[in-house]
Design an enzyme around this catalytic site. Sequence first.
Site, PDB file in Angstrom:
ATOM      1  N   ALA A 124       2.826 -14.193  -9.575  1.00 45.53           N
ATOM      2  CA  ALA A 124       1.799 -13.933  -8.542  1.00 45.53           C
ATOM      3  C   ALA A 124       0.583 -14.783  -8.880  1.00 45.53           C
ATOM      4  CB  ALA A 124       1.449 -12.444  -8.530  1.00 45.53           C
ATOM      5  N   GLY A 176      -4.432 -11.498 -10.633  1.00 41.17           N
ATOM      6  CA  GLY A 176      -5.189 -11.471  -9.384  1.00 41.17           C
ATOM      7  C   GLY A 176      -4.802 -10.256  -8.556  1.00 41.17           C
ATOM      8  N   LYS A 213       0.836  -1.213   0.000  1.00 39.41           N
ATOM      9  CA  LYS A 213       0.000   0.000   0.000  1.00 39.41           C
ATOM     10  C   LYS A 213       0.864   1.255   0.000  1.00 39.41           C
ATOM     11  CE  LYS A 213      -2.483  -2.623  -0.657  1.00 39.41           C
ATOM     12  NZ  LYS A 213      -2.503  -4.105  -0.652  1.00 39.41           N
ATOM     13  N   ARG A 237      -1.365 -18.175  -3.312  1.00 39.41           N
ATOM     14  CA  ARG A 237      -0.560 -18.479  -2.128  1.00 39.41           C
ATOM     15  C   ARG A 237      -0.975 -19.829  -1.551  1.00 39.41           C
ATOM     16  NH1 ARG A 237       2.429 -14.333  -0.187  1.00 39.41           N
ATOM     17  NH2 ARG A 237       2.335 -15.034   1.992  1.00 39.41           N
ATOM     18  N   HIS A 285     -22.840  15.554   1.013  1.00 41.16           N
ATOM     19  CA  HIS A 285     -22.652  15.996  -0.365  1.00 41.16           C
ATOM     20  C   HIS A 285     -21.532  17.018  -0.426  1.00 41.16           C
ATOM     21  CE1 HIS A 285     -23.722  16.980  -4.485  1.00 41.16           C
ATOM     22  NE2 HIS A 285     -23.666  18.263  -4.172  1.00 41.16           N
TER      23      HIS A 285
HETATM   24  P1  FAD Z   1       0.766 -14.194   8.116  1.00 35.82           P
HETATM   25  O1  FAD Z   1       0.592 -12.741   8.037  1.00 35.82           O
HETATM   26  O2  FAD Z   1       1.254 -14.942   6.923  1.00 35.82           O
HETATM   27  O3  FAD Z   1       1.745 -14.448   9.335  1.00 35.82           O
HETATM   28  C1  FAD Z   1       2.195 -15.712   9.676  1.00 35.82           C
HETATM   29  C2  FAD Z   1       3.451 -15.578  10.511  1.00 35.82           C
HETATM   30  O4  FAD Z   1       3.748 -16.848  11.089  1.00 35.82           O
HETATM   31  C3  FAD Z   1       4.676 -15.174   9.693  1.00 35.82           C
HETATM   32  O5  FAD Z   1       5.361 -14.138  10.342  1.00 35.82           O
HETATM   33  C4  FAD Z   1       5.520 -16.454   9.683  1.00 35.82           C
HETATM   34  O6  FAD Z   1       6.912 -16.207   9.609  1.00 35.82           O
HETATM   35  C5  FAD Z   1       5.138 -17.043  11.031  1.00 35.82           C
HETATM   36  N1  FAD Z   1       5.411 -18.487  11.149  1.00 35.82           N
HETATM   37  C6  FAD Z   1       5.185 -19.472  10.240  1.00 35.82           C
HETATM   38  N2  FAD Z   1       5.559 -20.658  10.749  1.00 35.82           N
HETATM   39  C7  FAD Z   1       6.010 -20.433  12.005  1.00 35.82           C
HETATM   40  C8  FAD Z   1       6.537 -21.267  13.043  1.00 35.82           C
HETATM   41  N3  FAD Z   1       6.652 -22.583  12.896  1.00 35.82           N
HETATM   42  N4  FAD Z   1       6.914 -20.681  14.198  1.00 35.82           N
HETATM   43  C9  FAD Z   1       6.805 -19.343  14.370  1.00 35.82           C
HETATM   44  N5  FAD Z   1       6.306 -18.510  13.440  1.00 35.82           N
HETATM   45  C10 FAD Z   1       5.926 -19.060  12.275  1.00 35.82           C
HETATM   46  N6  FAD Z   1      -4.621  -8.779   2.825  1.00 35.82           N
HETATM   47  C11 FAD Z   1      -5.493  -7.784   3.043  1.00 35.82           C
HETATM   48  O7  FAD Z   1      -6.483  -7.992   3.758  1.00 35.82           O
HETATM   49  N7  FAD Z   1      -5.305  -6.536   2.510  1.00 35.82           N
HETATM   50  C12 FAD Z   1      -4.235  -6.270   1.725  1.00 35.82           C
HETATM   51  O8  FAD Z   1      -4.097  -5.140   1.253  1.00 35.82           O
HETATM   52  C13 FAD Z   1      -3.313  -7.300   1.466  1.00 35.82           C
HETATM   53  N8  FAD Z   1      -2.236  -7.080   0.689  1.00 35.82           N
HETATM   54  C14 FAD Z   1      -1.336  -8.087   0.481  1.00 35.82           C
HETATM   55  C15 FAD Z   1      -0.247  -7.848  -0.341  1.00 35.82           C
HETATM   56  C16 FAD Z   1       0.675  -8.835  -0.577  1.00 35.82           C
HETATM   57  C17 FAD Z   1       1.863  -8.555  -1.475  1.00 35.82           C
HETATM   58  C18 FAD Z   1       0.513 -10.110   0.041  1.00 35.82           C
HETATM   59  C19 FAD Z   1       1.545 -11.194  -0.169  1.00 35.82           C
HETATM   60  C20 FAD Z   1      -0.566 -10.371   0.851  1.00 35.82           C
HETATM   61  C21 FAD Z   1      -1.516  -9.358   1.066  1.00 35.82           C
HETATM   62  N9  FAD Z   1      -2.647  -9.579   1.859  1.00 35.82           N
HETATM   63  C22 FAD Z   1      -3.536  -8.570   2.064  1.00 35.82           C
HETATM   64  C23 FAD Z   1      -2.897 -10.880   2.487  1.00 35.82           C
HETATM   65  C24 FAD Z   1      -2.470 -10.821   3.975  1.00 35.82           C
HETATM   66  O9  FAD Z   1      -1.115 -10.473   4.053  1.00 35.82           O
HETATM   67  C25 FAD Z   1      -2.717 -12.166   4.629  1.00 35.82           C
HETATM   68  O10 FAD Z   1      -4.061 -12.551   4.445  1.00 35.82           O
HETATM   69  C26 FAD Z   1      -2.445 -12.058   6.117  1.00 35.82           C
HETATM   70  O11 FAD Z   1      -1.115 -11.658   6.357  1.00 35.82           O
HETATM   71  C27 FAD Z   1      -2.697 -13.404   6.792  1.00 35.82           C
HETATM   72  O12 FAD Z   1      -2.434 -13.295   8.157  1.00 35.82           O
HETATM   73  P2  FAD Z   1      -1.995 -14.558   9.022  1.00 35.82           P
HETATM   74  O13 FAD Z   1      -1.948 -14.081  10.428  1.00 35.82           O
HETATM   75  O14 FAD Z   1      -2.856 -15.705   8.692  1.00 35.82           O
HETATM   76  O15 FAD Z   1      -0.553 -14.970   8.537  1.00 35.82           O
HETATM   77  P1  NAD Z   2      -4.808 -14.616  -6.743  1.00 32.14           P
HETATM   78  O1  NAD Z   2      -5.421 -15.923  -6.488  1.00 32.14           O
HETATM   79  O2  NAD Z   2      -5.497 -13.382  -6.350  1.00 32.14           O
HETATM   80  O3  NAD Z   2      -4.503 -14.484  -8.316  1.00 32.14           O
HETATM   81  C1  NAD Z   2      -3.695 -15.399  -8.996  1.00 32.14           C
HETATM   82  C2  NAD Z   2      -4.073 -15.360 -10.467  1.00 32.14           C
HETATM   83  O4  NAD Z   2      -3.094 -16.047 -11.217  1.00 32.14           O
HETATM   84  C3  NAD Z   2      -5.413 -16.030 -10.751  1.00 32.14           C
HETATM   85  O5  NAD Z   2      -6.244 -15.091 -11.377  1.00 32.14           O
HETATM   86  C4  NAD Z   2      -5.041 -17.205 -11.644  1.00 32.14           C
HETATM   87  O6  NAD Z   2      -6.031 -17.475 -12.600  1.00 32.14           O
HETATM   88  C5  NAD Z   2      -3.743 -16.730 -12.268  1.00 32.14           C
HETATM   89  N1  NAD Z   2      -2.815 -17.790 -12.723  1.00 32.14           N
HETATM   90  C6  NAD Z   2      -2.460 -18.914 -12.071  1.00 32.14           C
HETATM   91  N2  NAD Z   2      -1.532 -19.604 -12.770  1.00 32.14           N
HETATM   92  C7  NAD Z   2      -1.278 -18.885 -13.898  1.00 32.14           C
HETATM   93  C8  NAD Z   2      -0.403 -19.071 -15.014  1.00 32.14           C
HETATM   94  N3  NAD Z   2       0.435 -20.119 -15.121  1.00 32.14           N
HETATM   95  N4  NAD Z   2      -0.402 -18.149 -16.000  1.00 32.14           N
HETATM   96  C9  NAD Z   2      -1.245 -17.067 -15.916  1.00 32.14           C
HETATM   97  N5  NAD Z   2      -2.085 -16.851 -14.881  1.00 32.14           N
HETATM   98  C10 NAD Z   2      -2.101 -17.731 -13.866  1.00 32.14           C
HETATM   99  O7  NAD Z   2      -3.356 -14.705  -6.098  1.00 32.14           O
HETATM  100  P2  NAD Z   2      -2.262 -13.582  -5.793  1.00 32.14           P
HETATM  101  O8  NAD Z   2      -2.460 -12.402  -6.646  1.00 32.14           O
HETATM  102  O9  NAD Z   2      -0.964 -14.291  -5.817  1.00 32.14           O
HETATM  103  O10 NAD Z   2      -2.589 -13.173  -4.303  1.00 32.14           O
HETATM  104  C11 NAD Z   2      -2.654 -14.189  -3.286  1.00 32.14           C
HETATM  105  C12 NAD Z   2      -3.644 -13.816  -2.248  1.00 32.14           C
HETATM  106  O11 NAD Z   2      -3.120 -12.794  -1.404  1.00 32.14           O
HETATM  107  C13 NAD Z   2      -4.933 -13.222  -2.789  1.00 32.14           C
HETATM  108  O12 NAD Z   2      -5.831 -14.218  -3.212  1.00 32.14           O
HETATM  109  C14 NAD Z   2      -5.449 -12.480  -1.607  1.00 32.14           C
HETATM  110  O13 NAD Z   2      -6.117 -13.366  -0.751  1.00 32.14           O
HETATM  111  C15 NAD Z   2      -4.177 -11.984  -0.938  1.00 32.14           C
HETATM  112  N6  NAD Z   2      -3.927 -10.567  -1.299  1.00 32.14           N
HETATM  113  C16 NAD Z   2      -4.861  -9.638  -0.962  1.00 32.14           C
HETATM  114  C17 NAD Z   2      -4.660  -8.321  -1.298  1.00 32.14           C
HETATM  115  C18 NAD Z   2      -5.698  -7.311  -0.909  1.00 32.14           C
HETATM  116  O14 NAD Z   2      -6.525  -7.621  -0.064  1.00 32.14           O
HETATM  117  N7  NAD Z   2      -5.701  -6.116  -1.478  1.00 32.14           N
HETATM  118  C19 NAD Z   2      -3.527  -7.928  -1.992  1.00 32.14           C
HETATM  119  C20 NAD Z   2      -2.599  -8.889  -2.325  1.00 32.14           C
HETATM  120  C21 NAD Z   2      -2.802 -10.221  -1.983  1.00 32.14           C
END
Ligand code: FAD
Ligand code: NAD
Length: 472
Positions: free
Chosen positions: A270, A183, A52, A273, A444
Amino acid sequence: MTSSTQLAVIGGGPGGYAAAFRAADLGIQVTLIDEAANPGGVCLYRGCMPSKALLHVAKVLTDAREARAWGVDFGEPALDINRLRSWKNGVVDKLTDGLGQLSAQRHVTYLRGRAELCGPTSARVAGADGQVTDLRFDHAILATGSRPASPPALALDSDRVWDSSRALDVPSVPRSLLVVGGGYIGLELGSVYAALGSAVTVVEMAPGLLPGADLDLTAVVARRLEAVCAAVLLETAVVGLAEEGDGVRVTLQGPGVEESDQRFERVLVAVGRVPNSEIPGLERTGVRRDRGFVVVDGQRRTAEPTIFAVGDLVGEPMLAHKASHEARIAVEAIAGRKTVFEPGAIPAVVFTDPEVAWCGLTEAQAGADGRAVQVCRFPWGASGRAVTLGRPAGVTKLVVEPKSEQILGVGIAGSGAGELIAEGVLAIEMGATVSDLRLCIHPHPTLSETLMESADVFFGQSTHTYRPKRTR
Ligand code: FAD
Ligand code: NAD
């Protein structure tokens, strides 16, 4: 070292830290375990927050460029990538330090290290400093999150192939960037690099971007992406990657592919996950998994009665706010409260420019379920506020149960949709009807009026749109 705690929380992301904080607030003694210096998890360190921050920079760049049309020219932006990176890292540090302080203020014991389960009431934590802690607990919450999927065809071990964590480090602004996956991550980070100056090509194997979201919403962002990207290729899959010269040769497959082998300087993969459910020692407990996700009940209790699980580890949607809400439910269940996870609407927001947001029932889902719904739309071209912002492209829609007139779903595409969708969540959770929404006075001129006016559309006419009456 041996230690005991009432609640052990494994993983410090939005699921884990929210659980630890809530438990401490309820007077439960908590130990929170994560390798990082502070709580935060993927969301704060390499997910929501850094993305963000970069998207904000992208928006500033876009706004500055577009201001030329309004008679203000800032000139060409000069990009200092090192300062950009350190600003973004500063945002992450500030937020994670803050969580560390909140954790300490609540007297949560923060154990830095990786946890291994030894049984239903014990774990071993190996700290980065070599110290090992044997921890006994009454209950545990697993919140180990997820990591990027890396299918074999895309798993090229090369620093030219990035996952989201690498892309968030902004190692460079490549001349050409292929984004595999249209995605959430592909579109958000693709937008960032396009704004920074890369020629971005997005490849999505589904027929539309953001599969699962309604087409009229994704069309708004698709139009804009097509304008700022080199190409957006749908129904196209990447089936192979190989290093070539100082770039990557990419093999594309799909009905419309003209050139199957193309070369890009960098590739961002991407494609979804996968849950971190290979928690060491999990087999010493009764916790069950299904297709990689830990199986939980409505209170987020696993098949092992002392162990709960929340967040990305337990299933879609993999969103931070879903994880935090589950954490609250799990902790309250542990505290003996009557509680269950059954949200009416989990909002989804894609923070592209413009943003796309939806909650509750989508029109596509209603169609797939054969459920009769009435859909009312308000186009943002008719919103005074959208026009003053120079962003008339957008739509607000309601998915309504025709008889009861109850709002079942809300979708918004346009600037600031992510902030607006919360009103939709409230409406759905409160069982609001279109009349409720229509009769709430909205300020508004604001974009929030588009919600009120879309409710007006349900009854035939809204103030700022006109549909001619049918004549015989
Ligand atoms: P995580 O945030 O994945 O945290 C898990 C933690 O557990 C990590 O720190 C990991 O190292 C730790 N861990 C794992 N195994 C162990 C172990 N054995 N011992 C100790 N620690 C361990 N979601 C949104 O809602 N809005 C967004 O804008 C958004 N943007 C995103 C952008 C990106 C690029 C990505 C990758 C994800 C985004 N997400 C977003 C998704 C969001 O990050 C996840 O849904 C969220 O972080 C999940 O939370 P969690 O607590 O399940 O796990
Ligand atoms: P995603 O599931 O959102 O999108 C992955 C996309 O890749 C899909 O549309 C799929 O059809 C496509 N795809 C898969 N294999 C492919 C291939 N070989 N060639 C072309 N296209 C292919 O997954 P993501 O973008 O990796 O994000 C993972 C998750 O992280 C999201 O689903 C979401 O839950 C979370 N996330 C959330 C936010 C947010 O809330 N703003 C931001 C980032 C990530």
